[in-house]
Design a protein around this motif. Sequence first.
Motif, PDB file in Angstrom:
ATOM      1  N   THR A  26       1.008  -0.916   0.070  1.00 18.22           N
ATOM      2  CA  THR A  26      -0.196   0.068  -0.168  1.00 18.22           C
ATOM      3  C   THR A  26       0.525   1.078  -0.246  1.00 18.22           C
ATOM      4  OG1 THR A  26      -0.237   0.114   3.108  1.00 18.22           O
ATOM      5  CG2 THR A  26      -1.660  -1.268   0.833  1.00 18.22           C
ATOM      6  N   THR A  47      -0.233  -0.821   6.163  1.00 24.11           N
ATOM      7  CA  THR A  47      -1.268  -1.192   7.332  1.00 24.11           C
ATOM      8  C   THR A  47      -1.897  -1.649   8.386  1.00 24.11           C
ATOM      9  OG1 THR A  47      -3.639  -1.932   6.422  1.00 24.11           O
ATOM     10  CG2 THR A  47      -2.052  -3.533   5.835  1.00 24.11           C
ATOM     11  N   GLN A  99      -2.354   2.302   3.678  1.00 22.82           N
ATOM     12  CA  GLN A  99      -4.263   1.968   3.585  1.00 22.82           C
ATOM     13  C   GLN A  99      -4.447   1.590   2.514  1.00 22.82           C
ATOM     14  OE1 GLN A  99      -6.600   0.611   4.517  1.00 22.82           O
ATOM     15  NE2 GLN A  99      -7.670   2.062   6.126  1.00 22.82           N
ATOM     16  N   GLN A 100      -5.481   0.603   2.009  1.00 25.65           N
ATOM     17  CA  GLN A 100      -6.006   0.063   0.849  1.00 25.65           C
ATOM     18  C   GLN A 100      -6.888   1.396  -0.107  1.00 25.65           C
ATOM     19  OE1 GLN A 100      -6.869  -1.346  -1.566  1.00 25.65           O
ATOM     20  NE2 GLN A 100      -6.318  -2.915  -1.299  1.00 25.65           N
ATOM     21  N   ASP A 101      -6.845   1.474  -1.074  1.00 18.94           N
ATOM     22  CA  ASP A 101      -7.183   2.318  -2.001  1.00 18.94           C
ATOM     23  C   ASP A 101      -8.335   2.845  -1.549  1.00 18.94           C
ATOM     24  OD1 ASP A 101      -8.461   3.840  -5.358  1.00 18.94           O
ATOM     25  OD2 ASP A 101      -6.427   2.921  -5.912  1.00 18.94           O
ATOM     26  N   ARG A 102      -8.696   4.199  -1.926  1.00 19.69           N
ATOM     27  CA  ARG A 102     -10.221   4.982  -1.555  1.00 19.69           C
ATOM     28  C   ARG A 102     -11.040   4.354  -1.620  1.00 19.69           C
ATOM     29  NH1 ARG A 102      -9.539   9.761   1.577  1.00 19.69           N
ATOM     30  NH2 ARG A 102      -8.157  10.988   1.626  1.00 19.69           N
ATOM     31  N   LEU A 133     -12.480   1.257  -0.930  1.00 22.80           N
ATOM     32  CA  LEU A 133     -12.581   1.234   0.554  1.00 22.80           C
ATOM     33  C   LEU A 133     -14.135   0.229   1.143  1.00 22.80           C
ATOM     34  CD1 LEU A 133     -10.241   3.395   2.215  1.00 22.80           C
ATOM     35  CD2 LEU A 133      -9.878   0.601   2.733  1.00 22.80           C
ATOM     36  N   GLU A 183     -13.919  -3.193   1.407  1.00 27.80           N
ATOM     37  CA  GLU A 183     -13.604  -3.770   2.884  1.00 27.80           C
ATOM     38  C   GLU A 183     -11.914  -5.390   1.732  1.00 27.80           C
ATOM     39  OE1 GLU A 183     -14.483  -4.831   6.328  1.00 27.80           O
ATOM     40  OE2 GLU A 183     -15.182  -3.218   6.777  1.00 27.80           O
ATOM     41  N   THR A 236      -7.211  -4.686   3.682  1.00 23.57           N
ATOM     42  CA  THR A 236      -8.067  -3.030   4.184  1.00 23.57           C
ATOM     43  C   THR A 236      -7.669  -2.930   5.647  1.00 23.57           C
ATOM     44  OG1 THR A 236      -9.936  -3.000   2.762  1.00 23.57           O
ATOM     45  CG2 THR A 236     -10.476  -2.132   4.761  1.00 23.57           C
ATOM     46  N   GLN A 255      -6.655  10.103   9.453  1.00 23.32           N
ATOM     47  CA  GLN A 255      -6.498   9.925   7.779  1.00 23.32           C
ATOM     48  C   GLN A 255      -7.497  11.125   7.122  1.00 23.32           C
ATOM     49  OE1 GLN A 255      -8.144   5.609   7.067  1.00 23.32           O
ATOM     50  NE2 GLN A 255      -8.870   6.779   4.920  1.00 23.32           N
ATOM     51  N   PRO A 268      -4.644   6.129   1.673  1.00 26.02           N
ATOM     52  CA  PRO A 268      -4.904   5.399   1.101  1.00 26.02           C
ATOM     53  C   PRO A 268      -3.638   5.920  -0.283  1.00 26.02           C
ATOM     54  CG  PRO A 268      -6.442   6.637   2.205  1.00 26.02           C
ATOM     55  CD  PRO A 268      -5.545   7.279   2.387  1.00 26.02           C
TER      56      PRO A 268
END
Length: 534
Positions: free
Chosen positions: A27, A71, A98-101, A104, A107, A111, A127, A157
Amino acid sequence: MPTVRDATLDTMRRHGLTRIFANPGSTEIAFLAGLPDDFEFILGLHEAAVVAMATGYAIGRDAPAFVNIHTTPGLGNAVAALSTARVNRAPLVVMVGQQDRRHLALEPFLTGRLEGLAGDYPVWVNQPVQAVDVPGAVARAAHEAATARGPAIVIVPQDDWLAPYDRGGTEAAAPAHLVRSLGVEHGAVEELAGLFAESKAPALVAGYGTSQPRAWNALVALAEHLGCPVWQEAFGGAAGFPQDHELFAGFLPAGRKRLRETLAGRDLVVAVGAPIFRQYIYEPGPFVEPGTRLALITDEPGEAHRSPADLALLAPPAAVCEMLVGELPSRSPDPPPPRRIPPPPEPPAEGEPLRASHVLAALAERVPRDLVLMEETPSSRPELHQWLPAREPLGFLGAAMGGLGFGLPGAMGLRMALPDRPVVAVVGDGSSLYTIQALWSAAHYHVGALMIVLSNGRYAVMDRLAEMSGKAGVWPAFDLDVSALARTFGCDAKRIERQDELLSNLDEVVPSLRERSEPLLLEVVVATESSFSP
């Protein structure tokens, strides 16, 4: 148009955050890949080692250090080290991937449920609401970390990094430059000065809050002005007063009965940058005898708010001490009994093992005054204090939280921050195993610290505590060759079992500590200590 990544890197440059301590994950690829040449990437093989290295670096520089972790798995692995950073008051800016917005809400894999994962140990968690807010969040994290003296977390993200940095009228939510007042107004010390004026037998307690040079020197000046003894807090993260000074009275016990006995006869005890009082195993009864008043000087709000003191002054300890010297009349010295320095232990007889005292006494005979000493050997800590007093700021550091794993990587961070000072870590074999992976970083980045591992093959403190409880411990001993493990990580290491080997190796390496560019681990096999009295 610049990207969010471009703007964030510029923000990091402005705040001196160009050395990145990291264990990367997928990430964070868009952030880390192809870093500009003015950034330095320091890889750690486990997040606990990464955060501990950054913590030592931040303490050594007295300024925020930057950490990148991955993450949920990365932040989860880092939590214990973040708790040490918080209690040791080390400012860290911690970037968490963090994972891609854009998905998200569904999940996807990796995530992170990150906001509360580190509990209350971060001083700030954020965030950013939109990608364009990331640079401002990093700037605010630097301010939050430096002001509150702890880790500040920014969750980013992965798609934010390559987004265009189109401000569109959106201001960065952080000042370009923040000035903190390091002074104190005249009236703030009036009540405390009155307590000193009424006292016939005052005493001071030093702690982590006086470990940096200005506060260290100010406390020395106050102690000498008042002629009163100074104790070091129990289980402190750093020395706050020179332990070879004639007014140094020793270390406060971590139990209430011996604490009362130690402070008996003192009608005023003022803790300066130290809590009232750090304890270990609970004992009933008050901290001090009736008639002894307690006061606190600290710039840490939580330390002030929870303090059972007659007076707590929330202000910079250095400024308060400096002002008190001007406010109070000087006194004749009331020094404690001279510090007893034991004679060097007799060498072990043929067939007898080395003891921790042999190692510490031999080291003490050779190290320079400005040694930076990292300790993580719980069963031998009292002897270490006896043989190796801190004589200058950062002359002693340890994990104030009490968790293990700070010693080895923390010493590496200190050496990176203080390349002109000799750095030695003294750790137990059990302690070393929590972050043994840090030795790879030491070797790869040519960190010239000396690490002495006292190897007794067991958790000696646990054994002693079990004996105190009247029942046997259920944990087995462990017989590991730590020096062999070190060599697998590329770190030069030797295993020592005899006095002549110990002395010859120390004679060879200690004179070169200031100039060393390569780490060295000396594993010294020692007998188990038979007592534990914190």
